[in-house]
Design a protein around this motif. Structure first.
Motif, short mmCIF file in Angstrom:
data_model
loop_
_atom_site.label_atom_id
_atom_site.label_comp_id
_atom_site.label_asym_id
_atom_site.label_seq_id
_atom_site.Cartn_x
_atom_site.Cartn_y
_atom_site.Cartn_z
N SER A 43 -12.94 -8.29 -20.68
CA SER A 43 -13.06 -9.76 -20.55
C SER A 43 -13.22 -10.16 -19.10
O SER A 43 -14.00 -11.07 -18.76
CB SER A 43 -11.81 -10.42 -21.15
OG SER A 43 -11.72 -10.13 -22.53
N ILE A 44 -12.46 -9.49 -18.21
CA ILE A 44 -12.58 -9.80 -16.77
C ILE A 44 -13.99 -9.46 -16.29
O ILE A 44 -14.62 -10.23 -15.54
CB ILE A 44 -11.52 -9.01 -15.99
CG1 ILE A 44 -10.12 -9.51 -16.36
CG2 ILE A 44 -11.75 -9.14 -14.49
CD1 ILE A 44 -9.00 -8.68 -15.77
N ALA A 45 -14.47 -8.27 -16.73
CA ALA A 45 -15.82 -7.88 -16.30
C ALA A 45 -16.85 -8.87 -16.83
O ALA A 45 -17.82 -9.22 -16.13
CB ALA A 45 -16.10 -6.46 -16.81
N THR A 46 -16.68 -9.33 -18.04
CA THR A 46 -17.61 -10.28 -18.63
C THR A 46 -17.61 -11.59 -17.84
O THR A 46 -18.69 -12.17 -17.53
CB THR A 46 -17.23 -10.54 -20.11
OG1 THR A 46 -17.33 -9.34 -20.83
CG2 THR A 46 -18.15 -11.61 -20.71
N THR A 47 -16.44 -12.08 -17.49
CA THR A 47 -16.33 -13.36 -16.75
C THR A 47 -16.99 -13.26 -15.39
O THR A 47 -17.75 -14.15 -14.97
CB THR A 47 -14.85 -13.73 -16.59
OG1 THR A 47 -14.23 -13.82 -17.88
CG2 THR A 47 -14.69 -15.05 -15.85
N ILE A 48 -16.71 -12.16 -14.68
CA ILE A 48 -17.27 -11.99 -13.34
C ILE A 48 -18.79 -11.87 -13.40
O ILE A 48 -19.53 -12.55 -12.66
CB ILE A 48 -16.66 -10.77 -12.66
CG1 ILE A 48 -15.16 -11.00 -12.41
CG2 ILE A 48 -17.38 -10.44 -11.37
CD1 ILE A 48 -14.43 -9.80 -11.89
N ASN A 49 -19.28 -10.98 -14.30
CA ASN A 49 -20.73 -10.77 -14.38
C ASN A 49 -21.45 -12.05 -14.83
O ASN A 49 -22.56 -12.38 -14.36
CB ASN A 49 -21.05 -9.63 -15.34
CG ASN A 49 -20.77 -8.27 -14.72
OD1 ASN A 49 -21.10 -8.04 -13.56
ND2 ASN A 49 -20.14 -7.38 -15.49
N ALA A 50 -20.84 -12.78 -15.79
CA ALA A 50 -21.47 -14.02 -16.26
C ALA A 50 -21.52 -15.06 -15.15
O ALA A 50 -22.53 -15.81 -14.97
CB ALA A 50 -20.71 -14.55 -17.47
N SER A 51 -20.47 -15.17 -14.36
CA SER A 51 -20.43 -16.14 -13.26
C SER A 51 -21.47 -15.81 -12.19
O SER A 51 -22.19 -16.69 -11.67
CB SER A 51 -19.03 -16.18 -12.64
OG SER A 51 -18.07 -16.55 -13.61
N ILE A 52 -21.55 -14.50 -11.82
CA ILE A 52 -22.54 -14.09 -10.80
C ILE A 52 -23.94 -14.35 -11.31
O ILE A 52 -24.82 -14.84 -10.55
CB ILE A 52 -22.34 -12.60 -10.46
CG1 ILE A 52 -20.99 -12.38 -9.75
CG2 ILE A 52 -23.48 -12.08 -9.62
CD1 ILE A 52 -20.65 -10.95 -9.52
N LEU A 53 -24.18 -14.04 -12.58
CA LEU A 53 -25.53 -14.25 -13.14
C LEU A 53 -25.89 -15.75 -13.10
O LEU A 53 -27.03 -16.12 -12.79
CB LEU A 53 -25.58 -13.72 -14.58
CG LEU A 53 -26.93 -13.85 -15.28
CD1 LEU A 53 -28.00 -13.05 -14.52
CD2 LEU A 53 -26.84 -13.38 -16.72
N THR A 54 -24.94 -16.60 -13.38
CA THR A 54 -25.19 -18.06 -13.37
C THR A 54 -25.56 -18.52 -11.97
O THR A 54 -26.49 -19.32 -11.76
CB THR A 54 -23.95 -18.80 -13.89
OG1 THR A 54 -23.65 -18.36 -15.22
CG2 THR A 54 -24.17 -20.31 -13.87
N LEU A 55 -24.80 -18.05 -10.97
CA LEU A 55 -25.08 -18.42 -9.59
C LEU A 55 -26.45 -17.93 -9.15
O LEU A 55 -27.21 -18.67 -8.46
CB LEU A 55 -23.99 -17.85 -8.68
CG LEU A 55 -22.59 -18.50 -8.82
CD1 LEU A 55 -21.60 -17.77 -7.94
CD2 LEU A 55 -22.64 -19.99 -8.48
N MET A 56 -26.79 -16.70 -9.55
CA MET A 56 -28.07 -16.14 -9.11
C MET A 56 -29.25 -16.85 -9.79
O MET A 56 -30.35 -16.93 -9.22
CB MET A 56 -28.13 -14.64 -9.43
CG MET A 56 -27.14 -13.82 -8.63
SD MET A 56 -27.46 -13.90 -6.84
CE MET A 56 -29.07 -13.17 -6.73
N LEU A 57 -29.07 -17.36 -10.97
CA LEU A 57 -30.18 -18.02 -11.69
C LEU A 57 -30.11 -19.56 -11.56
O LEU A 57 -30.88 -20.28 -12.21
CB LEU A 57 -30.12 -17.63 -13.18
CG LEU A 57 -30.32 -16.14 -13.51
CD1 LEU A 57 -30.18 -15.91 -15.00
CD2 LEU A 57 -31.69 -15.67 -13.02
N TRP A 58 -29.19 -20.04 -10.74
CA TRP A 58 -28.98 -21.49 -10.64
C TRP A 58 -30.25 -22.22 -10.19
O TRP A 58 -30.55 -23.32 -10.66
CB TRP A 58 -27.82 -21.78 -9.68
CG TRP A 58 -27.44 -23.24 -9.66
CD1 TRP A 58 -27.78 -24.19 -8.74
CD2 TRP A 58 -26.65 -23.89 -10.62
NE1 TRP A 58 -27.26 -25.40 -9.04
CE2 TRP A 58 -26.54 -25.24 -10.24
CE3 TRP A 58 -26.01 -23.51 -11.81
CZ2 TRP A 58 -25.83 -26.19 -10.98
CZ3 TRP A 58 -25.31 -24.46 -12.49
CH2 TRP A 58 -25.22 -25.77 -12.13
#
Length: 845
Positions: A43-58
Motif C-alpha cells: 500500500s505504501i509503495a502504491t501511494t508513493i508511485n501513484a503520487s509521483i506519477l501524478t506529479l510527473m503527468l501534471w
C-alpha cells in the motif's frame, strides 16, 4: 457396530483424504496470511508511485483525470489497509480463510483495475517520454507485486493482467514503430513476470507445506512421546530401556520395580548384566544381534533382588529415545509356563516313545490321535486311521456282548480292562491287553477316551515256553526218578550179556541174539539219556568241531537206512562251518529228523528227502522274530520232504513230549521233542515250514564260531584192554551189578574184591589198600555213600585211585553227593570196552 474388515482399505483412504484436505486448508490459510502481511508495504509503495506519477503527468494530462484517478486509487488502497487490519485482528483462523481470500481477491482486482485505467486516462498521446514513464511506473508496480501477491496464483495473475496488458494494448493502438516496440516489450515483460510469479508461488507453497508438515510431525511426535510415556509408566508388563552399547538401564517402569524388587533409582544405576544370568560378554553378543540383525525375541533367566531366578521371555527392539537409538524391551515372567511346557513335553515324549499302543478318540469313538507304537503293533499309519473308528482292529473273536460291556463301562466313567484278540493291517491276529479310560473336562463331562494296548504276543510266547519248561521239568523229574533203577538193571543186563557172549562163542546164532539184546539194552539207555537231555538234565560234552565234515559223514552213515525207493539228495557248502556243540546229540537230532522225513513220504508216489547245510546271515526280520539269538552268522541245517505235511494245529504241538501224529505203535512222540531240547541246549533254534499234502521243511540254526576249521576226534577204539592182574575193589549196593561186574573184570585179567556199601568198602580198604590198585565206587548207597567213603579212604591212602559209577541223573539227583571234578564218573550201563579203557588209563596215570 461390528468392524467391517472388507472396508478397511476404504477407511484408510478416507482418513488420508481427510488429512490431505486439512493440509490444503492449512496451506491456503498460510497463503492468505502472507498476502495480508505484505499489504502494508504494498500500500505504501502504491501511494508513493501513484503520487509521483501524478506529479510527473501534471502538465500533460487533464488535472481532473489525474485527481480522480489518484483519489480512487488511494481510496482503494485505504480500504485494503483497513481490510488487512481486520484480518490481523481476526488472527486468520483456518475456518475463515476462504472468506478472507475472496475479500482480498476483490481488493486486488480493484487495485489492478485502477492501474489498468491509468493506461487509458493517463496515457500522454503527444509525449513519448511520459508514455515511457507511465510504462516504467506500471511495470515497476507489477514487478513489485510479484513478491507480495505470489503466495496465491489468482491474485498475482489478475493483478499482472489487469495492470499491464491494457497498457501494452494502448501502445499497440498508437500504430507507430516505437509504440509497437513498447507494446511488444510490455507483453514480453508480462510473460516474464507471470513465469516468475508462478515460480515464486511454487516455492512459497512448498516452503509452507514443508513447514506445516514439520510442525505436524513435531506435534505428533510430542503426542506420541506423551502416549508412550503414559503407556510405559502405567503398563502392567515389565519394561526396560537399555543402552545397546554399555548395557546400562536407561529407564524402567513401575512394573519392573515390582518384578525385580529394586527401586527406580537402583534400576537406573544398574547394568542389564546385573539382572541377566548370562555373562557380560554373552549379553553384549545378544544385544549386538538385537541391534544389527533385528532379532526381537529372546528367552533368558533373570535374577531378582531376592536372589530368585526367573525364566523370562523378552521382546526387544530399537527405539529412538531423546535423539539416541536404544533398545526397548518388554519382559514377561514365563517361569510357570516353562515348567508347564516341560511337564507337557515329558508327557508328550512319554506317550510318543511308549512301547504300548496309545489311542485317543472322541466321545463317539472317532480316532483323533495314535502314537508310533500303534503303527508298529497294528501296521496302520496315523494318517490311515485318523477320523476312523477302532473297529478296524476287530478280529471277530469277541462277541457283541463283549463290546456292549466295554461301552457301558467307559460311558459310566469307569476304566475298562480286558484281554482280547485284535487284527493287524495285514490280516494277522495278535493277543492284546487293553485298558480304556474316559477323559473328563472341567465340568466332569466325558469328552474323549484314551486306550492303552499292549501286544501280548511275546508274553504269550513266554507263557508257552514256561508251560513247555514245566512239561520238561515233569518229564525230568519222572525220568530222574526211574533212571537209577532202570540203569542198574541195564547195567546188570549188559554185564551178563557180555559174559554170556564169551561163553557162547561157539554158538554164533546165540551170540547174534545176545548182541541184539545187548543193542536193545544200550538203546534203552540212550532213550533215558534223550529224555534227560530233553529235560535239560543230561550232561553235554560241548566242544568246537567242523559241522560241514561232520554232517557229510553222518549223511553217509544214515543214507543206508533210507529205502532205495526214496530219492535222497544232499547239498553242503564248501566252507567248513565250525560250531560249539555235542556231536552225539546233534547226530541223534539229525537221525530223528531223517527218520521222520522217511516216515512222512511212505505213502507218496515219488518220495523225496533232502538234506542241506549252508551259512545263514541273519537279517533284521530274523533278529526281530528271535530276539534271544545273539550274533548274525549261523549254520543252517535243512531237512525237507515232499510227504504228507503237518497242519497248523499240529505244528503247535509237534515239539511237545509224547505228542505224535503217527499211528499207535509207530512213534513214541519223543523224536522232535528231543530235537527241540538238543538244539535249544546248543543255543540254537528249530523252525518248521509245512503244508498238508505238499511236504515239510525243518530248519536248524546253530551259532557259528570264528574258527574256520576243526578236526573231529576219531571214534574211540572198540577193543577191550585187558588187565595185568591188578586188584579192583568193586563197591555197589546192587548184588547183580556187583556179581556181573566182578565176573567181567576177572574175565579180562583183574582180581576183584567186593563191598555192598561204603562202610564195608572202607573196612576192606583199610586192611588191603596196599594191594588194591583201583576202586570202582557207586555214588549212592545205604549207610555210607561213595563220596564219604572215598574221603575216608583218602585218609588211609591219599593216592587212592577211584572211578565213580552211578545210575542216577548226575546233574539233578546227585546235586548233594556229586564227587569233585578230580574224579571220573561213569554212567550206568557202561560199555565193557569203555570200562576197560578207563580203568587202564587210571592205573597207568
Amino acid at each position: 457396530m461390528a468392524f467391517e474388515w472388507g472396508r478397511y482399505p476404504e477407511m484408510v483412504k478416507s482418513e488420508e483424504v481427510a488429512d490431505m484436505s486439512h493440509l490444503q486448508a492449512a496451506i491456503k490459510a498460510e497463503q492468505v496470511s502472507l498476502l495480508f502481511k505484505a499489504m502494508a508495504s504494498s500500500s505504501i509503495a502504491t501511494t508513493i508511485n501513484a503520487s509521483i506519477l501524478t506529479l510527473m503527468l501534471w502538465d500533460v494530462i487533464r488535472h481532473d483525470y489525474l485527481i480522480a484517478w489518484l483519489a480512487v486509487l488511494l481510496f482503494i488502497t485505504l480500504g485494503r489497509l483497513l481490510h488487512s487490519h481486520y484480518f490481523q485482528r481476526d488472527q486468520a483462523k483456518v475456518q475463515n480463510s476462504q472468506r478472507w481470500e475472496i475479500s482480498f481477491l476483490a481488493g486486488t482486482t480493484l487495485a489492478a483495475l485502477s492501474w489498468g485505467c491509468a493506461s487509458l486516462l493517463l496515457f500522454a498521446d503527444q509525449s513519448v517520454v511520459h508514455q515511457v514513464f507511465l510504462a516504467f511506473v506500471v511495470g515497476g508496480m507489477c514487478a513489485g507485486a510479484i513478491t507480495s501477491l505470489s503466495p496465491q496464483k489468482l491474485p498475482i495473475l489478475i493483478y499482472l493482467s489487469l495492470s499491464l496488458l491494457p497498457l501494452s494494448l494502448r501502445f499497440v493502438m498508437e500504430a507507430t514503430p516505437m509504440a509497437y516496440a513498447m507494446g511488444f516489450m510490455l507483453f514480453l515483460f508480462w510473460i516474464i513476470l507471470v513465469i516468475s510469479s508462478l515460480r515464486i508461488h511454487h516455492q512459497i507453497t512448498q516452503n509452507i507445506s514443508l513447514r506445516l508438515e514439520s510442525q505436524h510431525q513435531k506435534d505428533e511426535l510430542e503426542k506420541s512421546e506423551g502416549r508412550f510415556r503414559e503407556l510405559f509408566e502405567n503398563n502392567k508388563c515389565v519394561e526396560l530401556v537399555i543402552d545397546p552399547d554399555t548395557g546400562a538401564i536407561i529407564a524402567a517402569n513401575r512394573a519392573a520395580e515390582l518384578f525385580y524388587g529394586y527401586s527406580q533409582d537402583q534400576l537406573m544405576s544398574m547394568s542389564i548384566s546385573a539382572i541377566n544370568s548370562l555373562s557380560s560378554e554373552e549379553i553384549a553378543v545378544e544385544m549386538q544381534h538385537a541391534k544389527s540383525e533385528g532379532r526381537s525375541h529372546f528367552i533368558f533367566k533373570h535374577r531378582l533382588a531376592s536372589g530368585e531366578v526367573k525364566d523370562v521371555e523378552v521382546y526387544s527392539g530399537p527405539l529412538h529415545w531423546n535423539g539416541e537409538q536404544v533398545l526397548y524391551s518388554i519382559i514377561h515372567d514365563i517361569t510357570a509356563r516353562i515348567k508347564a511346557e516341560d511337564q507337557l513335553r515329558k508327557l508328550s515324549q512319554a506317550i510318543e516313545q511308549a512301547g504300548e499302543s496309545i489311542i485317543i478318540t472322541d466321545r463317539e469313538g472317532i480316532i483323533e490321535y495314535v502314537n508310533p507304537a500303534f503303527s508298529i503293533i497294528t501296521g496302520h499309519t496315523a494318517e490311515e486311521v485318523m477320523g476312523e473308528s477302532p473297529r478296524l482292529l476287530k478280529s471277530g473273536r469277541q462277541s457283541s456282548e463283549f463290546y456292549d460291556e466295554l461301552w457301558q463301562t467307559i460311558l459310566s466313567g469307569e476304566v475298562w480292562k480286558r484281554s482280547l484278540i485284535e487284527r493287524r493291517k495285514d490280516g494277522s491276529l495278535y493277543p492284546a491287553s487293553m485298558s480304556i479310560a474316559p477323559i473328563f473336562n472341567e465340568a466332569h463331562e466325558i469328552t474323549h477316551f484314551v486306550g492303552i494296548q499292549q501286544d501280548m504276543s511275546d508274553h504269550e510266547e513266554l507263557e508257552n515256553k514256561f508251560r513247555q519248561a514245566q512239561k520238561m521239568e515233569a518229564i525230568g523229574t519222572l525220568v530222574g526218578g526211574i533212571a537209577h533203577d532202570f540203569n542198574n538193571m541195564l547195567g546188570g543186563m549188559t554185564g551178563n550179556l557180555y559174559l554170556a557172549k564169551k561163553r557162547m562163542v561157539d554158538f554164533p546164532d546165540v551170540v547174534h541174539r545176545l548182541e541184539v539184546v545187548e543193542s536193545l539194552s544200550y538203546r534203552a539207555s540212550d532213550m533215558i539219556k534223550q529224555l534227560l537231555m530233553f529235560a535239560r538234565k543230561g550232561v553235554l560234552e560241548m566242544r568246537p568241531f567242523g559241522l560241514t565234515s561232520f554232517i557229510k559223514e553222518v549223511s553217509k552213515i544214515n543214507e543206508v537206512s533210507i529205502p532205495e525207493n526214496i530219492s535222497f539228495k544232499t547239498r553242503f557248502c564248501l566252507e567248513e562251518l565250525v560250531v560249539n556243540g555235542d556231536a552225539t546229540q546233534l547226530h541223534q537230532a539229525l537221525i530223528n529228523l531223517l527218520n521222520n522225513a522217511r516216515d512222512a513220504v511212505a505213502s507218496v508216489a515219488e518220495p523225496q528227502v533232502s538234506l542241506s547245510l549252508d551259512e545263514f546271515e541273519a537279517d533284521a526280520e530274523f533278529s526281530h522274530l528271535h530276539p534271544s539269538m545273539s550274533g548274525t552268522r549261523f549254520a543252517r541245517l535243512t531237512v525237507s520232504d515232499n510227504g504228507c505235511g503237518i497242519s497248523k494245529e499240529q505244528q503247535e504241538h509237534i515239539f511237545e513230549p509224547f505228542y505224535t501224529s503217527k499211528e499207535v505203535g509207530t512213534g513214541t512222540g519223543l523224536g522232535l521233542a528231543m530235537v527241540y531240547g538238543a538244539i535249544e541246549s546248543h543255543g540254537g533254534i528249530v523252525e518248521v515250514e509245512s503244508t498238508p499234502g505238499e511236504g515239510s521243511s525243518f530248519y536248524i540254526y546253530l551259532p557259528l564260531l570264528e574258527e574256520k576249521q576243526s578236526v573231529i576226534s576219531p571214534e574211540d577204539c572198540d577193543a577191550i584192554i585187558s588187565g595185568q592182574g591188578e586188584t579192583i575193589l568193586v563197591v555197589d549196593d546192587n548184588a547183580d551189578i556187583r556179581m556181573s561186574t566182578k565176573e567181567v573184570l576177572e574175565s579180562i585179567g583183574y582180581n576183584v574184591l567186593e563191598a555192598s556199601d561204603g562202610l564195608e568198602a572202607v573196612e576192606i580198604f583199610s586192611t588191603s589198600h596196599r594191594v588194591i590198585s583201583c576202586v570202582l565206587m557207586d555214588v549212592v548207597m545205604p549207610r555210607l555213600g561213595g563220596v564219604k567213603a572215598v574221603e575216608r579212604m583218602c585218609g588211609i591212602d591219599p593216592d587212592v585211585k577211584v572211578i565213580f559209577t552211578t545210575g542216577y541223573d548226575k546233574e539233578d539227583a546227585l546235586k548233594g553227593e556229586m564227587p569233585s571234578s578230580d574224579y571220573l564218573i561213569l554212567s550206568k550201563p557202561c560199555h565193557i570196552e569203555m570200562l576197560s579203557r578207563v580203568i587202564r588209563e587210571q592205573l597207568d596215570a
